[in-house]
Design an enzyme around this catalytic site. Structure first.
Site, PDB file in Angstrom:
ATOM      1  N   SER A 148     111.509 -45.156 -73.414  1.00 28.90           N
ATOM      2  CA  SER A 148     110.048 -45.231 -73.419  1.00 28.90           C
ATOM      3  C   SER A 148     109.478 -43.899 -73.867  1.00 28.90           C
ATOM      4  O   SER A 148     110.087 -42.844 -73.627  1.00 28.90           O
ATOM      5  CB  SER A 148     109.529 -45.561 -72.015  1.00 28.90           C
ATOM      6  OG  SER A 148     108.127 -45.380 -71.934  1.00 28.90           O
ATOM      7  N   TYR A 161     109.689 -44.967 -62.575  1.00 30.80           N
ATOM      8  CA  TYR A 161     110.036 -45.412 -63.920  1.00 30.80           C
ATOM      9  C   TYR A 161     110.293 -44.202 -64.821  1.00 30.80           C
ATOM     10  O   TYR A 161     111.270 -44.161 -65.573  1.00 30.80           O
ATOM     11  CB  TYR A 161     108.892 -46.262 -64.481  1.00 30.80           C
ATOM     12  CG  TYR A 161     109.148 -46.858 -65.837  1.00 30.80           C
ATOM     13  CD1 TYR A 161     110.004 -47.945 -65.990  1.00 30.80           C
ATOM     14  CD2 TYR A 161     108.514 -46.354 -66.970  1.00 30.80           C
ATOM     15  CE1 TYR A 161     110.240 -48.504 -67.242  1.00 30.80           C
ATOM     16  CE2 TYR A 161     108.735 -46.905 -68.218  1.00 30.80           C
ATOM     17  CZ  TYR A 161     109.592 -47.979 -68.354  1.00 30.80           C
ATOM     18  OH  TYR A 161     109.818 -48.524 -69.592  1.00 30.80           O
TER      19      TYR A 161
END
Length: 266
Positions: A148, A161
């Protein structure tokens, strides 16, 4: 009879895709099959994987479904064995499964924090341990990890995350060093904001709060989101680049909406 969109490939490379029940994983499975590779779809939601696989088969592709829970070591080992039984030695592994639960480092419970790391980092390593050594012995293969852009642009309310993706990229960087000279490549795909099912279970109030904080901190500069096939295209680029070439990191960002001159008209 309509012509299949799937084409013959000079080298059919047995592939596995995790998180293949929806979103990026499903798009990657479809793209690999469209390129002529047999693909094994893995996820906990087997019925959703079957829907994706049915679409692949209807278009002339070779797709198989096996249950996979990356948080369980036994499940990963069983998946790896079942995948090779179905399509042969795995030559492309795409780690796309991910878990995200909004929260700060101060308020996220240790149990929830650990679960996010378990899926996003430890699960990826379990898959590597199960499949990569055989690739290295055969001197051929691609390991692709969907990370990401949170690594480059930290996003608020994503503490667990973000930590798990930092760990994942550290793992891949280590692999890239270790795999030099083996013929096996490890690639990081770093997408920006992408429209997937991740976050659809947060609830409207939580989602609004998260997006609001992203805008506040400049992590969401515009309203456009990537679609999963765009990220799948980056995966295909990584695994189809010619031998002797390695794409260690591919960043994919959504293009901003076109700003049109309205001539002063509201």
């Amino acid at each position: 009879m309509p012509r299949s969109k799937f084409v013959a490939h000079p080298q059919r490379r047995a592939s596995v895709v995790t998180g293949a029940s929806s979103g990026i994983g499903a798009a990657v499975a479809v793209a690999l099959a469209a390129a002529g590779h047999p693909v094994v779809l893995g996820a906990r939601r087997v019925e959703k994987c079957e829907e994706v696989a049915a679409g692949i088969r209807a278009a002339g592709g070779d797709a198989h479904v096996r249950r996979l829970d990356l948080a369980e070591a036994a499940s990963v080992e069983a998946f790896a064995r079942a995948a090779e039984d179905a399509v042969g030695p795995i030559d492309i592994m795409v780690s796309s499964a991910g878990h995200a639960e909004p929260g700060t480092a101060l308020t996220t419970s240790p149990k929830e924090f650990a679960h996010t790391v378990e899926v996003n980092l430890l699960g990826a390593h379990r898959l590597v341990a199960a499949l990569a050594p055989a690739m290295a012995k055969r001197h051929h293969g691609d390991l692709v990890f969907v990370s990401s852009d949170i690594i480059r642009t930290p996003r608020p309310l994503m503490a667990a995350y973000m930590a798990s993706k930092w760990g994942l990229e550290g793992l891949v960087r280590a692999l890239q060093l270790e795999l030099e000279g083996t013929g096996v490549r490890a690639t990081i795909i770093q997408p920006g904001q992408t429209l997937t099912e991740m976050g659809t279970d947060w609830g409207p109030d939580t989602t609004a709060e998260v997006l609001g904080e992203w805008v506040r901190y400049g992590a969401a500069r515009h309203s456009h989101f990537l679609r999963p096939p765009a990220v799948a295209g980056a995966v295909i680029a990584a695994v189809t680049t010619p031998p002797g070439t390695h794409l260690p990191l591919i960043e994919v960002q959504p293009e901003a909406p076109i700003e049109r001159d309205t001539g002063g008209t509201p």
